[in-house]
Design an enzyme around this catalytic site. Sequence first.
Site, PDB file in Angstrom:
ATOM      1  N   SER A 119       1.018  -1.449   0.196  1.00 23.84           N
ATOM      2  CA  SER A 119       0.344   0.070   0.060  1.00 23.84           C
ATOM      3  C   SER A 119       0.952   1.582   0.338  1.00 23.84           C
ATOM      4  O   SER A 119       0.834   2.440  -0.127  1.00 23.84           O
ATOM      5  CB  SER A 119      -1.027  -0.315   0.883  1.00 23.84           C
ATOM      6  OG  SER A 119      -1.707  -1.093   1.470  1.00 23.84           O
ATOM      7  N   HIS A 140      -0.424  -2.016  -6.944  1.00 21.04           N
ATOM      8  CA  HIS A 140      -1.222  -2.470  -6.128  1.00 21.04           C
ATOM      9  C   HIS A 140      -3.113  -1.988  -6.108  1.00 21.04           C
ATOM     10  O   HIS A 140      -3.761  -1.296  -7.069  1.00 21.04           O
ATOM     11  CB  HIS A 140      -0.958  -0.756  -5.550  1.00 21.04           C
ATOM     12  CG  HIS A 140      -1.696  -0.608  -3.734  1.00 21.04           C
ATOM     13  ND1 HIS A 140      -1.900   1.579  -3.825  1.00 21.04           N
ATOM     14  CD2 HIS A 140      -2.194  -0.543  -3.284  1.00 21.04           C
ATOM     15  CE1 HIS A 140      -3.058   1.403  -2.348  1.00 21.04           C
ATOM     16  NE2 HIS A 140      -2.698   0.193  -2.341  1.00 21.04           N
ATOM     17  N   GLU A 152      -2.859   0.461  -8.993  1.00 23.03           N
ATOM     18  CA  GLU A 152      -1.567   1.174  -9.748  1.00 23.03           C
ATOM     19  C   GLU A 152      -0.610   0.516  -9.469  1.00 23.03           C
ATOM     20  O   GLU A 152      -0.383   0.052  -8.983  1.00 23.03           O
ATOM     21  CB  GLU A 152      -1.657   2.755  -8.231  1.00 23.03           C
ATOM     22  CG  GLU A 152      -2.527   3.238  -7.646  1.00 23.03           C
ATOM     23  CD  GLU A 152      -2.199   4.119  -5.984  1.00 23.03           C
ATOM     24  OE1 GLU A 152      -1.699   5.236  -6.267  1.00 23.03           O
ATOM     25  OE2 GLU A 152      -1.242   3.444  -5.376  1.00 23.03           O
TER      26      GLU A 152
HETATM   27  N1  CAA Z   1     -15.896  -8.395  -2.042  1.00 27.64           N
HETATM   28  C1  CAA Z   1     -16.623  -8.869  -3.758  1.00 27.64           C
HETATM   29  N2  CAA Z   1     -17.616  -7.976  -3.120  1.00 27.64           N
HETATM   30  C2  CAA Z   1     -17.730  -7.500  -2.504  1.00 27.64           C
HETATM   31  C3  CAA Z   1     -17.656  -7.156  -0.784  1.00 27.64           C
HETATM   32  C4  CAA Z   1     -15.824  -7.886  -1.050  1.00 27.64           C
HETATM   33  N3  CAA Z   1     -15.928  -7.655   0.525  1.00 27.64           N
HETATM   34  N4  CAA Z   1     -17.837  -5.703  -0.433  1.00 27.64           N
HETATM   35  C5  CAA Z   1     -19.321  -5.674  -1.459  1.00 27.64           C
HETATM   36  N5  CAA Z   1     -19.082  -6.319  -2.579  1.00 27.64           N
HETATM   37  C6  CAA Z   1     -20.342  -6.092  -3.779  1.00 27.64           C
HETATM   38  C7  CAA Z   1     -21.723  -6.529  -3.308  1.00 27.64           C
HETATM   39  O1  CAA Z   1     -21.855  -7.884  -3.351  1.00 27.64           O
HETATM   40  C8  CAA Z   1     -22.100  -5.656  -3.979  1.00 27.64           C
HETATM   41  O2  CAA Z   1     -22.746  -6.394  -5.383  1.00 27.64           O
HETATM   42  P1  CAA Z   1     -23.517  -5.835  -6.735  1.00 27.64           P
HETATM   43  O3  CAA Z   1     -23.719  -4.771  -7.075  1.00 27.64           O
HETATM   44  O4  CAA Z   1     -23.116  -7.208  -8.019  1.00 27.64           O
HETATM   45  O5  CAA Z   1     -24.740  -7.129  -5.246  1.00 27.64           O
HETATM   46  C9  CAA Z   1     -21.669  -4.472  -5.033  1.00 27.64           C
HETATM   47  O6  CAA Z   1     -20.221  -4.482  -3.954  1.00 27.64           O
HETATM   48  C10 CAA Z   1     -21.693  -3.761  -3.041  1.00 27.64           C
HETATM   49  O7  CAA Z   1     -21.691  -4.257  -1.924  1.00 27.64           O
HETATM   50  P2  CAA Z   1     -22.762  -3.836  -1.266  1.00 27.64           P
HETATM   51  O8  CAA Z   1     -24.404  -2.922  -2.173  1.00 27.64           O
HETATM   52  O9  CAA Z   1     -23.224  -4.794  -0.020  1.00 27.64           O
HETATM   53  O10 CAA Z   1     -22.475  -1.982  -0.277  1.00 27.64           O
HETATM   54  P3  CAA Z   1     -22.055  -1.043  -0.872  1.00 27.64           P
HETATM   55  O11 CAA Z   1     -22.927  -0.461  -2.087  1.00 27.64           O
HETATM   56  O12 CAA Z   1     -21.707  -0.023   0.170  1.00 27.64           O
HETATM   57  O13 CAA Z   1     -20.704  -1.206  -1.577  1.00 27.64           O
HETATM   58  C11 CAA Z   1     -18.556  -1.049  -1.638  1.00 27.64           C
HETATM   59  C12 CAA Z   1     -19.566  -1.511  -1.298  1.00 27.64           C
HETATM   60  C13 CAA Z   1     -18.035  -1.631  -2.722  1.00 27.64           C
HETATM   61  C14 CAA Z   1     -16.496  -1.282  -0.135  1.00 27.64           C
HETATM   62  C15 CAA Z   1     -18.517   0.431  -0.973  1.00 27.64           C
HETATM   63  O14 CAA Z   1     -19.026   0.371   0.665  1.00 27.64           O
HETATM   64  C16 CAA Z   1     -17.053   1.291  -1.332  1.00 27.64           C
HETATM   65  O15 CAA Z   1     -17.121   1.287  -2.266  1.00 27.64           O
HETATM   66  N6  CAA Z   1     -16.561   1.810  -0.318  1.00 27.64           N
HETATM   67  C17 CAA Z   1     -15.254   2.525  -0.189  1.00 27.64           C
HETATM   68  C18 CAA Z   1     -14.271   1.538  -0.913  1.00 27.64           C
HETATM   69  C19 CAA Z   1     -13.059   1.523  -1.062  1.00 27.64           C
HETATM   70  O16 CAA Z   1     -12.921   3.047  -1.208  1.00 27.64           O
HETATM   71  N7  CAA Z   1     -11.987   1.065  -0.838  1.00 27.64           N
HETATM   72  C20 CAA Z   1     -10.843   1.427  -0.856  1.00 27.64           C
HETATM   73  C21 CAA Z   1     -10.046   1.765  -0.099  1.00 27.64           C
HETATM   74  S1  CAA Z   1      -8.235   1.894  -0.010  1.00 27.64           S
HETATM   75  C22 CAA Z   1      -7.218   0.972  -0.689  1.00 27.64           C
HETATM   76  O17 CAA Z   1      -7.696  -0.129  -1.040  1.00 27.64           O
HETATM   77  C23 CAA Z   1      -5.870   1.109  -0.768  1.00 27.64           C
HETATM   78  C24 CAA Z   1      -5.074   0.303   0.511  1.00 27.64           C
HETATM   79  O18 CAA Z   1      -3.842   0.839   0.175  1.00 27.64           O
HETATM   80  C25 CAA Z   1      -5.679   0.453   2.076  1.00 27.64           C
HETATM   81  P1  NAD Z   2      -4.456  -9.193   5.408  1.00 27.95           P
HETATM   82  O1  NAD Z   2      -4.473  -9.141   7.089  1.00 27.95           O
HETATM   83  O2  NAD Z   2      -6.068  -9.622   5.482  1.00 27.95           O
HETATM   84  O3  NAD Z   2      -3.718 -10.366   5.632  1.00 27.95           O
HETATM   85  C1  NAD Z   2      -2.410 -10.683   5.165  1.00 27.95           C
HETATM   86  C2  NAD Z   2      -2.235 -12.268   4.965  1.00 27.95           C
HETATM   87  O4  NAD Z   2      -0.623 -12.355   5.066  1.00 27.95           O
HETATM   88  C3  NAD Z   2      -2.198 -12.757   6.595  1.00 27.95           C
HETATM   89  O5  NAD Z   2      -3.072 -14.002   5.692  1.00 27.95           O
HETATM   90  C4  NAD Z   2      -1.347 -13.796   6.675  1.00 27.95           C
HETATM   91  O6  NAD Z   2      -1.220 -14.838   7.376  1.00 27.95           O
HETATM   92  C5  NAD Z   2      -0.557 -13.590   5.560  1.00 27.95           C
HETATM   93  N1  NAD Z   2       1.141 -13.328   6.129  1.00 27.95           N
HETATM   94  C6  NAD Z   2       1.692 -12.830   6.551  1.00 27.95           C
HETATM   95  N2  NAD Z   2       2.868 -12.798   6.387  1.00 27.95           N
HETATM   96  C7  NAD Z   2       3.336 -13.718   6.001  1.00 27.95           C
HETATM   97  C8  NAD Z   2       4.192 -14.300   4.695  1.00 27.95           C
HETATM   98  N3  NAD Z   2       5.432 -14.178   5.535  1.00 27.95           N
HETATM   99  N4  NAD Z   2       4.031 -15.647   3.828  1.00 27.95           N
HETATM  100  C9  NAD Z   2       2.898 -16.150   3.252  1.00 27.95           C
HETATM  101  N5  NAD Z   2       1.789 -14.714   3.912  1.00 27.95           N
HETATM  102  C10 NAD Z   2       2.028 -13.979   4.755  1.00 27.95           C
HETATM  103  O7  NAD Z   2      -4.105  -7.818   4.879  1.00 27.95           O
HETATM  104  P2  NAD Z   2      -5.045  -7.300   3.738  1.00 27.95           P
HETATM  105  O8  NAD Z   2      -5.392  -6.512   4.259  1.00 27.95           O
HETATM  106  O9  NAD Z   2      -4.922  -8.807   2.859  1.00 27.95           O
HETATM  107  O10 NAD Z   2      -3.118  -6.459   2.848  1.00 27.95           O
HETATM  108  C11 NAD Z   2      -2.770  -7.244   2.420  1.00 27.95           C
HETATM  109  C12 NAD Z   2      -1.671  -6.768   1.701  1.00 27.95           C
HETATM  110  O11 NAD Z   2      -2.529  -5.696   1.282  1.00 27.95           O
HETATM  111  C13 NAD Z   2      -0.510  -5.269   2.644  1.00 27.95           C
HETATM  112  O12 NAD Z   2       0.893  -5.411   2.381  1.00 27.95           O
HETATM  113  C14 NAD Z   2      -1.481  -4.572   2.757  1.00 27.95           C
HETATM  114  O13 NAD Z   2      -0.846  -2.843   2.273  1.00 27.95           O
HETATM  115  C15 NAD Z   2      -1.832  -4.369   1.288  1.00 27.95           C
HETATM  116  N6  NAD Z   2      -3.380  -3.522   1.088  1.00 27.95           N
HETATM  117  C16 NAD Z   2      -4.221  -3.656   1.202  1.00 27.95           C
HETATM  118  C17 NAD Z   2      -5.714  -3.509   1.506  1.00 27.95           C
HETATM  119  C18 NAD Z   2      -7.345  -2.988   2.469  1.00 27.95           C
HETATM  120  O14 NAD Z   2      -7.509  -2.586   1.309  1.00 27.95           O
HETATM  121  N7  NAD Z   2      -6.945  -3.695   3.115  1.00 27.95           N
HETATM  122  C19 NAD Z   2      -5.560  -2.429   0.113  1.00 27.95           C
HETATM  123  C20 NAD Z   2      -4.341  -2.428  -0.685  1.00 27.95           C
HETATM  124  C21 NAD Z   2      -3.260  -3.580  -0.493  1.00 27.95           C
END
Ligand code: CAA
Ligand code: NAD
Length: 283
Positions: A119, A140, A152
């Site tokens: 991330s 990503h 990304e």
């Molecule tokens: N896996 C698979 N499908 C999923 C799911 C999951 N975990 N969660 C929801 N869905 C699907 C649902 O099945 C539903 O599908 P259909 O349209 O086919 O029915 C659809 O997504 C919409 O779901 P819901 O109606 O239950 O709920 P919602 O309208 O709130 O949508 C969401 C869910 C798409 C997650 C929406 O809330 C959303 O866009 N949230 C923000 C997500 C976001 O910002 N993601 C980026 C996070 S940051 C990141 O990823 C980067 C990082 O490195 C941390």
């Molecule tokens: P998570 O905690 O759901 O899953 C991580 C998994 O990796 C666990 O099942 C753990 O057992 C496994 N693991 C840990 N060390 C390991 C190793 N040495 N070998 C094999 N498996 C190992 O975490 P996540 O949310 O799936 O995040 C995973 C990666 O993706 C991180 O680098 C995170 O920053 C990135 N990421 C997360 C998100 C998010 O929204 N959570 C979005 C984009 C990218």
Amino acid sequence: MQIKTIMVIGAGQMGSGIAQVCAANGYDVYMHDLKEEFTQRGMNGIDKNLSRQVKKERMTEDEKQETLNRLRPTTDLDDAVHADIIIEAAVENMEVKCNLFSRLDGIAQEHAILATNTSSLPITEIAASTKRPKQVIGMHFMNPVPVMKLVEIIRGLATTDEVYEAVETLAKNLQKTPVEVNDFPGFVSNRILMPMINEAIFTVYEGVSSPEDIDTVMKLGMNHPMGPLTLADFIGLDTCLYIMETLHEGFGDDKYRPCPLLRKYVKAGWLGKKTGKGFFEYE
Ligand code: CAA
Ligand code: NAD
């Protein structure tokens, strides 16, 4: 270069989502984690997601079975030898990732690409733990992977054009939209998103409003699909903290300082949805 077989490392929320999308788009996929119970949990999640697709008539039962048949859960890292590309999605920790990349470098075929779903961590530093930095790249995905369209793609200092193009083509074949981003902490997505989430946590910490009301402000006031605290729970509070630490260390600016409340929740094991409790509670 031709990609047919993919290995995903980590069967957590991201790894299982990446494995699902790869298998659904015709690739053979090895999904690796440390223990069988973790790969099994990942497979159960995939099965549930695919069943929902069948129920909604977006996929036939046969297509679901074919997708599942293309997935091989494994706890043996040596299976990396079969892959044309390895996509690492283990925990957001530089030491863990460098250790994995160094081991994978010794196992993978000469032509194989080593990609990371990190991330925020520097791709160039991860690449330096291998003898093939030209073939290391950031890929990503966003959470939830089956739903979110963006990938990304981040080049390390040495990544070749050929490797970039292969990963860009793969992202398109997975029906995602790739965007090229330079190797800076947090890339684009988390450099912008995570300070907003951290600020929402400071807003709770300083008693400005309740978690529910803060999320309502951002949902109804800014039209975000979920509030920042729900989103933080959904990403994982441990992951949010690791990303903020990377931004803070990488830019050295106080504006990226992780909120003490975020540290406290992570220390308490309140990691959000995956542990049943974060800013909100989950079943
Ligand atoms: N896996 C698979 N499908 C999923 C799911 C999951 N975990 N969660 C929801 N869905 C699907 C649902 O099945 C539903 O599908 P259909 O349209 O086919 O029915 C659809 O997504 C919409 O779901 P819901 O109606 O239950 O709920 P919602 O309208 O709130 O949508 C969401 C869910 C798409 C997650 C929406 O809330 C959303 O866009 N949230 C923000 C997500 C976001 O910002 N993601 C980026 C996070 S940051 C990141 O990823 C980067 C990082 O490195 C941390
Ligand atoms: P998570 O905690 O759901 O899953 C991580 C998994 O990796 C666990 O099942 C753990 O057992 C496994 N693991 C840990 N060390 C390991 C190793 N040495 N070998 C094999 N498996 C190992 O975490 P996540 O949310 O799936 O995040 C995973 C990666 O993706 C991180 O680098 C995170 O920053 C990135 N990421 C997360 C998100 C998010 O929204 N959570 C979005 C984009 C990218």
